[in-house]
Write a protein that holds these residues in place. Structure first.
Motif, mmCIF file in Angstrom:
data_model
loop_
_atom_site.group_PDB
_atom_site.id
_atom_site.type_symbol
_atom_site.label_atom_id
_atom_site.label_comp_id
_atom_site.label_asym_id
_atom_site.label_seq_id
_atom_site.Cartn_x
_atom_site.Cartn_y
_atom_site.Cartn_z
ATOM 1 N N THR A 1 0.831 -1.212 0.000
ATOM 2 C CA THR A 1 0.000 0.000 0.000
ATOM 3 C C THR A 1 0.861 1.255 0.000
ATOM 4 N N PHE A 2 2.073 1.152 0.613
ATOM 5 C CA PHE A 2 2.919 2.345 0.637
ATOM 6 C C PHE A 2 3.374 2.737 -0.767
ATOM 7 N N VAL A 3 3.656 1.721 -1.596
ATOM 8 C CA VAL A 3 4.068 2.004 -2.978
ATOM 9 C C VAL A 3 2.935 2.724 -3.704
ATOM 10 N N GLY A 4 1.709 2.205 -3.498
ATOM 11 C CA GLY A 4 0.555 2.836 -4.129
ATOM 12 C C GLY A 4 0.389 4.267 -3.689
ATOM 13 N N TYR A 5 0.620 4.481 -2.409
ATOM 14 C CA TYR A 5 0.438 5.824 -1.854
ATOM 15 C C TYR A 5 1.564 6.761 -2.288
ATOM 16 N N PHE A 6 2.791 6.237 -2.368
ATOM 17 C CA PHE A 6 3.951 7.098 -2.615
ATOM 18 C C PHE A 6 4.130 7.433 -4.094
ATOM 19 N N ILE A 7 3.833 6.453 -4.953
ATOM 20 C CA ILE A 7 3.995 6.668 -6.390
ATOM 21 C C ILE A 7 2.673 7.174 -6.960
ATOM 22 N N GLY A 8 2.750 8.123 -7.830
ATOM 23 C CA GLY A 8 1.540 8.674 -8.422
ATOM 24 C C GLY A 8 1.144 9.952 -7.736
ATOM 25 N N SER A 9 0.440 10.766 -8.476
ATOM 26 C CA SER A 9 0.045 12.045 -7.901
ATOM 27 C C SER A 9 -1.356 12.373 -8.387
ATOM 28 N N PRO A 10 -2.361 12.290 -7.562
ATOM 29 C CA PRO A 10 -2.310 11.829 -6.161
ATOM 30 C C PRO A 10 -2.103 10.322 -6.085
ATOM 31 N N PRO B 1 -5.851 -15.108 8.663
ATOM 32 C CA PRO B 1 -6.864 -14.743 9.654
ATOM 33 C C PRO B 1 -7.134 -13.233 9.727
ATOM 34 N N THR B 2 -6.248 -12.428 9.172
ATOM 35 C CA THR B 2 -6.320 -10.984 9.422
ATOM 36 C C THR B 2 -7.589 -10.329 8.886
ATOM 37 N N ASP B 3 -7.953 -9.222 9.536
ATOM 38 C CA ASP B 3 -9.073 -8.420 9.047
ATOM 39 C C ASP B 3 -8.598 -7.162 8.344
ATOM 40 N N ASN B 4 -7.266 -7.034 8.210
ATOM 41 C CA ASN B 4 -6.729 -5.835 7.552
ATOM 42 C C ASN B 4 -6.779 -6.039 6.041
ATOM 43 N N LEU B 5 -7.921 -5.713 5.451
ATOM 44 C CA LEU B 5 -8.109 -5.885 4.009
ATOM 45 C C LEU B 5 -8.387 -4.531 3.377
ATOM 46 N N LYS B 6 -7.739 -4.268 2.276
ATOM 47 C CA LYS B 6 -7.976 -2.996 1.600
ATOM 48 C C LYS B 6 -8.101 -3.213 0.108
ATOM 49 N N LEU B 7 -8.964 -2.447 -0.501
ATOM 50 C CA LEU B 7 -9.048 -2.427 -1.957
ATOM 51 C C LEU B 7 -8.334 -1.169 -2.428
ATOM 52 N N VAL C 1 -19.389 6.357 -10.629
ATOM 53 C CA VAL C 1 -18.056 5.799 -10.857
ATOM 54 C C VAL C 1 -18.157 4.293 -10.987
ATOM 55 N N SER C 2 -17.217 3.748 -11.768
ATOM 56 C CA SER C 2 -17.077 2.298 -11.787
ATOM 57 C C SER C 2 -15.594 1.973 -11.737
ATOM 58 N N PHE C 3 -15.316 0.733 -11.322
ATOM 59 C CA PHE C 3 -13.920 0.332 -11.126
ATOM 60 C C PHE C 3 -13.568 -0.811 -12.055
ATOM 61 N N PRO C 4 -12.794 -0.553 -13.118
ATOM 62 C CA PRO C 4 -12.408 -1.638 -14.032
ATOM 63 C C PRO C 4 -11.697 -2.732 -13.230
ATOM 64 N N LYS C 5 -12.116 -3.959 -13.467
ATOM 65 C CA LYS C 5 -11.675 -5.048 -12.603
ATOM 66 C C LYS C 5 -10.149 -5.243 -12.617
ATOM 67 N N GLN C 6 -9.523 -5.045 -13.809
ATOM 68 C CA GLN C 6 -8.078 -5.330 -13.859
ATOM 69 C C GLN C 6 -7.266 -4.331 -13.041
ATOM 70 N N TRP C 7 -7.840 -3.174 -12.700
ATOM 71 C CA TRP C 7 -7.085 -2.176 -11.930
ATOM 72 C C TRP C 7 -7.427 -2.181 -10.452
ATOM 73 N N LEU C 8 -8.346 -3.046 -10.090
ATOM 74 C CA LEU C 8 -8.750 -3.096 -8.689
ATOM 75 C C LEU C 8 -7.866 -4.116 -7.978
ATOM 76 N N LYS C 9 -7.107 -3.641 -6.988
ATOM 77 C CA LYS C 9 -6.151 -4.537 -6.331
ATOM 78 C C LYS C 9 -6.581 -4.775 -4.893
ATOM 79 N N LEU C 10 -6.293 -5.991 -4.424
ATOM 80 C CA LEU C 10 -6.641 -6.313 -3.047
ATOM 81 C C LEU C 10 -5.373 -6.425 -2.206
ATOM 82 N N TYR C 11 -5.361 -5.751 -1.064
ATOM 83 C CA TYR C 11 -4.202 -5.772 -0.174
ATOM 84 C C TYR C 11 -4.571 -6.409 1.147
#
Lengths: 288, 366
Positions: free
Chosen positions: B235-244, B279-285, B345-355
């Motif tokens: 997630t840090f890479v996603g947050y750090f690279i790109g603007s925004p 087991p974790t509940d820390n899930l992010k899209l 809005v819609s989210f193209p499936k190939q760009w939706l990532k699960l963390y």
């Protein structure tokens, strides 16, 4: 922008004018005043123009002590500047040992001038002084009170002991201000220890060294108390420097006119040499 | 010329580190191949300068090994490793001319003066320093000084790698691109391994073939600029690279996928398998603002959003959206017309990532 004329604003610089007048201009002008008059008593003073100046410049006593003075300052700079740099280079860079060194270095600077003279007066004596006694017992014919070379040696040694710390402290602060990355770059460029000193440390020390040389020149050129206490200017006149000659003239013989002319010439020499030194250095800097 | 291998490398500034938080560099294995142009990218304090100093030999790692072409160099000095390094602030020898500055490393190696001259002229020409070659180096402008520092690394034939520690920090913006291009050119010409430390993603992307993104003492992703953009594996890479940076939405498990606020996102079987094991509940899209599809009218699979804010940056617009209480950013073309208050809005499936626990989960299909 429109310029507002407000003559009252001049009053704002008044405090500075008053301060400078009292600290420099008025005292200096009284000296100028004496230097162009022959004063017998309060009611009998005659304007003599440049006569005292001509007199003084031809005075052999003054010429001799001027030469002595230049030789003295030359040796002071020759010894204290390289020695100060060397001491600063050898000092520890941090920690308790660094603080200890700084304190030890600062001690000579804190001792009053005539105490320094007295210390060396006793220290150099062959009967009760450690230094003189040791030299004598090592078989050296040392006596600063009768031998001019010994007297010179002792006066110089005393000045080196007293003032090298100042140069060392200045250089030490200059060395600490050099960023680490210069040493890192030098190590990557495979510079030898000498090359690091010659091309990094010495150039970076330039500004503090200019201050050091100026301070040591001015101070040594105006030296009075220490040799006066140590040797009294002797043996003979061998360690009589300019300010002692001047004092003898002004207070001993009460030749106020010539002494005033002498003071001004003295002042101008210090000013001239310092200015020449400083402009030469700054010009060397600007040159491509 | 060398391949640089960091083997089980870790570094701590404290003598007896007990916790991982005491490590400036956490244990890593990494290989910089001979002749590559690499960027070491990361925020301030992530350990990238520490890592660079370990490679150059200014710093000795507390654990692990640094290997140059398979040989352990931990205890060698920078000069023994044949490393050249360019620092953040230009380091020049004030009292020397530009020529003498460039000749300095060669003269220290006792190279014959005729060869020194030839080499210095060659490098000065590449760096466009011929005109100032006989000027005092201290009177140069910042970018020229930095070129002189670089030149001192380049004059040596034998350097195994050139390391750059944020070398363009003090350079005027309009000269930055010029120097960056120069660096690229030099890299192509000399085929030297170059590692370039920066916190500027644009600088990293234009200079490097591959970027190592550092975060908290780890290299979290090593890949081409495109990989970092399209498939950030943390997630840090996603947050750090790109603007925004990338949009992240916390989600919960549900039958057949993940959901938030009643919206379900189905996941592939491969991902579902992994999800079932952790087991974790820390899930992010996560989805990049560039890939969020925005339209004025409802289409199939789209969700209604409130517009909170529109920033017009001249060549594109960034809109901040509210999707059922979650904030989203989307980047749209300058000339795309959108309604004032509501969009879909819609989210193209190939760009939706699960963390999961901040790391990307990929199914077998990809």
């Amino acid at each position: 922008m429109k310029k507002v004329v407000n003559n009252k604003a001049w009053f704002l610089v008044l405090p500075v004018v008053v301060l400078v007048a009292f600290s420099a201009i008025i005292p200096l002008m009284t000296v100028v005043n004496y230097s162009v008059q022959d004063i017998f008593d309060v009611n009998n003073a005659y304007f003599v123009g440049a006569e005292w100046y001509r007199d003084i410049l031809q005075n052999p006593r003054l010429q001799d002590s001027l030469v002595r003075q230049f030789i003295f300052s030359f040796f002071v700079l020759l010894i204290e500047i390289p020695l100060g740099i060397a001491v600063a280079l050898m000092m520890p860079t941090k920690g308790a040992r660094a603080s200890l060194c700084l304190i030890l270095l600062a001690i000579p600077l804190l001792i009053p001038l005539n105490v320094v003279g007295t210390i060396w007066q006793v220290f150099g004596r062959t009967d009760i002084g450690l230094f003189g006694w040791t030299l004598t017992h090592l078989g050296m014919d040392y006596n600063y009170a009768s031998n001019p070379i010994d007297a010179w040696f002792t006066v110089l040694l005393m000045d080196v002991w007293h003032w090298t710390s100042l140069v060392a402290l200045l250089c030490y602060s200059g060395l600490r201000a050099i960023p680490d990355v210069y040493y890192q770059a030098a190590s990557i460029d495979r510079a030898s220890g000498w090359a690091i000193f010659r091309y990094i440390q010495l150039p970076k020390l330039q500004s503090v060294l200019v201050i050091g040389v100026l301070l040591r020149f001015m101070d040594s050129f105006m030296i009075y108390t220490e040799p006066f206490v140590l040797t009294g200017g002797g043996p003979g006149n061998s360690t009589t420097f300019l300010s002692q000659t001047l004092t003898q003239m002004a207070i001993g013989q009460f030749d106020v006119g010539p002494a005033a002319a002498f003071s001004l010439i003295y002042f101008l020499i210090v000013l001239l040499v310092s200015w020449l030194f400083f402009t030469t250095i700054s010009h060397m800097d600007k040159a491509k | 010329m060398a391949e640089i291998h960091l083997k089980k490398l870790a570094h701590s500034y404290s003598a007896n580190p007990k916790f991982t938080s005491e490590y400036a560099i956490r244990e890593m294995d990494h290989v910089w191949e001979q002749g590559g142009a690499y960027a070491l990218l990361g925020p301030s304090g992530c350990g990238k300068s520490t890592l660079l100093n370990i490679i150059s030999g200014l710093l000795s790692p507390s654990e692990g090994e640094v290997l140059f072409d398979g040989e352990r160099v931990n205890d060698l000095t920078p000069s023994q490793r044949n490393i050249a390094q360019v620092f953040q602030f230009p380091v020049i020898y004030d009292s020397m001319t530009v020529f003498d500055n460039l000749a300095f490393p060669l003269r220290n190696m006792k190279v014959p003066e005729s060869k020194v001259k030839k080499k210095v002229f060659e490098i000065a020409e590449i760096l466009e320093l011929q005109d100032v070659l006989h000027n005092k180096a201290k009177n140069l402008s910042a970018d020229e000084k930095q070129k002189v520092s670089m030149g001192r690394g380049l004059v040596r034939d034998d350097v195994s790698a050139i390391l750059f520690d944020e070398p363009l920090t003090v350079i005027d913006p309009h000269l930055k691109w010029k120097l960056r291009r120069k660096l690229k050119q030099i890299h192509e010409q000399f085929n030297i391994t170059m590692v370039y430390v920066t916190h500027d993603q644009l600088e990293a992307a234009t200079f490097a073939d591959k970027i190592a993104l550092m975060y908290d003492g780890n290299i979290v992703q090593f890949g081409t600029p495109r990989e970092l953009f399209e498939k950030p594996n943390h997630t840090f890479v996603g947050y750090f690279i790109g603007s925004p940076g990338m949009n992240f939405i916390e989600v919960a498990r549900c039958a057949g996928g993940v959901e938030f606020a009643g919206i379900t996102f189905p996941v592939d079987a491969g991902i579902q398998d992994i999800l079932d094991q952790v087991p974790t509940d820390n899930l992010k899209l996560g989805i990049r603002p560039e890939f969020v599809h925005v339209c004025a009218e409802s289409i199939e699979g789209s969700f209604e959003c409130d517009i909170k804010h529109i920033e017009d940056l001249g060549t594109y617009k960034i809109i901040t959206l509210d999707l059922k209480g979650r904030t989203l950013k989307a980047r749209i073309d300058e000339d795309q017309q959108i309604p004032e208050h509501k969009v879909y809005v819609s989210f193209p499936k190939q760009w939706l990532k699960l963390y999961v626990d901040e790391y990307l989960i990929e199914g077998d299909s990809e």
